[in-house]
Design a protein around this motif. Structure first.
Motif, PDB file in Angstrom:
ATOM      1  N   MET A 162       0.829  -1.184   0.000  1.00  0.00           N
ATOM      2  CA  MET A 162       0.000   0.000   0.000  1.00  0.00           C
ATOM      3  C   MET A 162       0.883   1.261   0.000  1.00  0.00           C
ATOM      4  SD  MET A 162      -2.939   1.285  -0.153  1.00  0.00           S
ATOM      5  CE  MET A 162      -4.340   0.389   0.377  1.00  0.00           C
ATOM      6  N   ARG A 163       1.948   1.248   0.817  1.00  0.00           N
ATOM      7  CA  ARG A 163       2.833   2.424   0.844  1.00  0.00           C
ATOM      8  C   ARG A 163       3.471   2.683  -0.508  1.00  0.00           C
ATOM      9  NH1 ARG A 163       5.319   0.689   6.343  1.00  0.00           N
ATOM     10  NH2 ARG A 163       5.847  -0.974   4.970  1.00  0.00           N
ATOM     11  N   GLU A 164       3.904   1.627  -1.167  1.00  0.00           N
ATOM     12  CA  GLU A 164       4.522   1.775  -2.490  1.00  0.00           C
ATOM     13  C   GLU A 164       3.514   2.332  -3.492  1.00  0.00           C
ATOM     14  OE1 GLU A 164       7.419   2.060  -5.169  1.00  0.00           O
ATOM     15  OE2 GLU A 164       7.696   1.478  -3.074  1.00  0.00           O
ATOM     16  N   HIS A 165       2.309   1.850  -3.437  1.00  0.00           N
ATOM     17  CA  HIS A 165       1.241   2.344  -4.311  1.00  0.00           C
ATOM     18  C   HIS A 165       1.056   3.856  -4.106  1.00  0.00           C
ATOM     19  CE1 HIS A 165      -2.594   2.268  -6.484  1.00  0.00           C
ATOM     20  NE2 HIS A 165      -3.072   3.014  -5.497  1.00  0.00           N
ATOM     21  N   CYS A 166       0.991   4.290  -2.864  1.00  0.00           N
ATOM     22  CA  CYS A 166       0.819   5.718  -2.565  1.00  0.00           C
ATOM     23  C   CYS A 166       2.045   6.517  -2.979  1.00  0.00           C
ATOM     24  CB  CYS A 166       0.540   5.911  -1.078  1.00  0.00           C
ATOM     25  SG  CYS A 166      -1.084   5.328  -0.591  1.00  0.00           S
ATOM     26  N   ARG A 167       3.228   5.972  -2.741  1.00  0.00           N
ATOM     27  CA  ARG A 167       4.460   6.667  -3.110  1.00  0.00           C
ATOM     28  C   ARG A 167       4.529   6.890  -4.619  1.00  0.00           C
ATOM     29  NH1 ARG A 167       8.755   3.480  -0.692  1.00  0.00           N
ATOM     30  NH2 ARG A 167       7.496   4.029   1.064  1.00  0.00           N
ATOM     31  N   GLU A 168       4.189   5.881  -5.393  1.00  0.00           N
ATOM     32  CA  GLU A 168       4.220   5.989  -6.855  1.00  0.00           C
ATOM     33  C   GLU A 168       3.269   7.067  -7.368  1.00  0.00           C
ATOM     34  OE1 GLU A 168       3.240   2.071  -8.170  1.00  0.00           O
ATOM     35  OE2 GLU A 168       5.246   1.279  -7.714  1.00  0.00           O
ATOM     36  N   ARG A 169       2.204   7.310  -6.644  1.00  0.00           N
ATOM     37  CA  ARG A 169       1.192   8.268  -7.074  1.00  0.00           C
ATOM     38  C   ARG A 169       1.250   9.588  -6.316  1.00  0.00           C
ATOM     39  NH1 ARG A 169       0.273   3.355  -7.958  1.00  0.00           N
ATOM     40  NH2 ARG A 169      -1.059   2.575  -9.603  1.00  0.00           N
ATOM     41  N   ALA A 170       2.272   9.742  -5.478  1.00  0.00           N
ATOM     42  CA  ALA A 170       2.423  10.949  -4.650  1.00  0.00           C
ATOM     43  C   ALA A 170       1.146  11.219  -3.852  1.00  0.00           C
ATOM     44  CB  ALA A 170       2.811  12.153  -5.497  1.00  0.00           C
ATOM     45  N   ALA A 171       0.595  10.144  -3.306  1.00  0.00           N
ATOM     46  CA  ALA A 171      -0.634  10.237  -2.523  1.00  0.00           C
ATOM     47  C   ALA A 171      -0.318  10.011  -1.045  1.00  0.00           C
ATOM     48  CB  ALA A 171      -1.636   9.188  -2.998  1.00  0.00           C
ATOM     49  N   SER A 172      -1.200  10.471  -0.205  1.00  0.00           N
ATOM     50  CA  SER A 172      -1.057  10.279   1.236  1.00  0.00           C
ATOM     51  C   SER A 172      -1.909   9.104   1.686  1.00  0.00           C
ATOM     52  CB  SER A 172      -1.500  11.524   1.995  1.00  0.00           C
ATOM     53  OG  SER A 172      -0.677  12.608   1.673  1.00  0.00           O
ATOM     54  N   LEU A 173      -1.458   8.467   2.732  1.00  0.00           N
ATOM     55  CA  LEU A 173      -2.199   7.379   3.353  1.00  0.00           C
ATOM     56  C   LEU A 173      -2.336   7.714   4.828  1.00  0.00           C
ATOM     57  CD1 LEU A 173      -3.416   4.504   3.362  1.00  0.00           C
ATOM     58  CD2 LEU A 173      -1.099   3.660   3.785  1.00  0.00           C
ATOM     59  N   VAL A 174      -3.554   7.741   5.318  1.00  0.00           N
ATOM     60  CA  VAL A 174      -3.819   8.046   6.720  1.00  0.00           C
ATOM     61  C   VAL A 174      -4.421   6.804   7.360  1.00  0.00           C
ATOM     62  CG1 VAL A 174      -5.117   9.498   8.319  1.00  0.00           C
ATOM     63  CG2 VAL A 174      -4.226  10.470   6.186  1.00  0.00           C
ATOM     64  N   TYR A 175      -3.824   6.375   8.471  1.00  0.00           N
ATOM     65  CA  TYR A 175      -4.413   5.272   9.216  1.00  0.00           C
ATOM     66  C   TYR A 175      -4.227   5.503  10.705  1.00  0.00           C
ATOM     67  CZ  TYR A 175       0.344   3.271   9.318  1.00  0.00           C
ATOM     68  OH  TYR A 175       1.684   3.064   9.488  1.00  0.00           O
ATOM     69  N   ALA A 176      -5.091   4.891  11.475  1.00  0.00           N
ATOM     70  CA  ALA A 176      -5.060   5.035  12.932  1.00  0.00           C
ATOM     71  C   ALA A 176      -4.704   3.692  13.548  1.00  0.00           C
ATOM     72  CB  ALA A 176      -6.416   5.501  13.436  1.00  0.00           C
ATOM     73  N   THR A 177      -3.887   3.733  14.595  1.00  0.00           N
ATOM     74  CA  THR A 177      -3.487   2.506  15.267  1.00  0.00           C
ATOM     75  C   THR A 177      -3.117   2.795  16.711  1.00  0.00           C
ATOM     76  OG1 THR A 177      -2.009   0.595  15.187  1.00  0.00           O
ATOM     77  CG2 THR A 177      -1.068   2.709  14.556  1.00  0.00           C
ATOM     78  N   HIS A 178      -3.162   1.762  17.509  1.00  0.00           N
ATOM     79  CA  HIS A 178      -2.674   1.825  18.882  1.00  0.00           C
ATOM     80  C   HIS A 178      -1.399   0.998  19.003  1.00  0.00           C
ATOM     81  CE1 HIS A 178      -6.170   3.757  20.867  1.00  0.00           C
ATOM     82  NE2 HIS A 178      -6.797   3.300  19.799  1.00  0.00           N
ATOM     83  N   LEU A 179      -0.843   0.560  17.876  1.00  0.00           N
ATOM     84  CA  LEU A 179       0.329  -0.312  17.876  1.00  0.00           C
ATOM     85  C   LEU A 179       1.592   0.478  17.525  1.00  0.00           C
ATOM     86  CD1 LEU A 179      -1.250  -3.332  15.978  1.00  0.00           C
ATOM     87  CD2 LEU A 179      -0.953  -3.060  18.449  1.00  0.00           C
TER      88      LEU A 179
END
Length: 65
Positions: free
Chosen positions: A1-18
């Protein structure tokens, strides 16, 4: 998923407690405690130079001197 976003200059937002997920993949982070923002910035800065004990504890147990 990160690579997909990086290739498209897109942001990825996610929430975690980990903390492991944050350290493994995040570049920037928002830390909340009791619904209040206590840190906003780079994960590396939070890890190496936390501004407060509360912020440091977002990544797990700490030894605070």
């Amino acid at each position: 998923m990160r690579e997909h976003c990086r290739e498209r200059a897109a942001s990825l937002v996610y929430a975690t407690h980990l903390p492991e997920m944050v350290l493994a993949g995040a570049q920037r982070v928002l830390c909340l405690r009791e619904g209040r923002l206590i840190y906003a910035g780079d994960v590396e800065e939070l890890y190496l130079r936390p501004q407060s004990r509360a912020a440091a504890e977002c990544l797990g147990e700490v030894n605070w001197l």
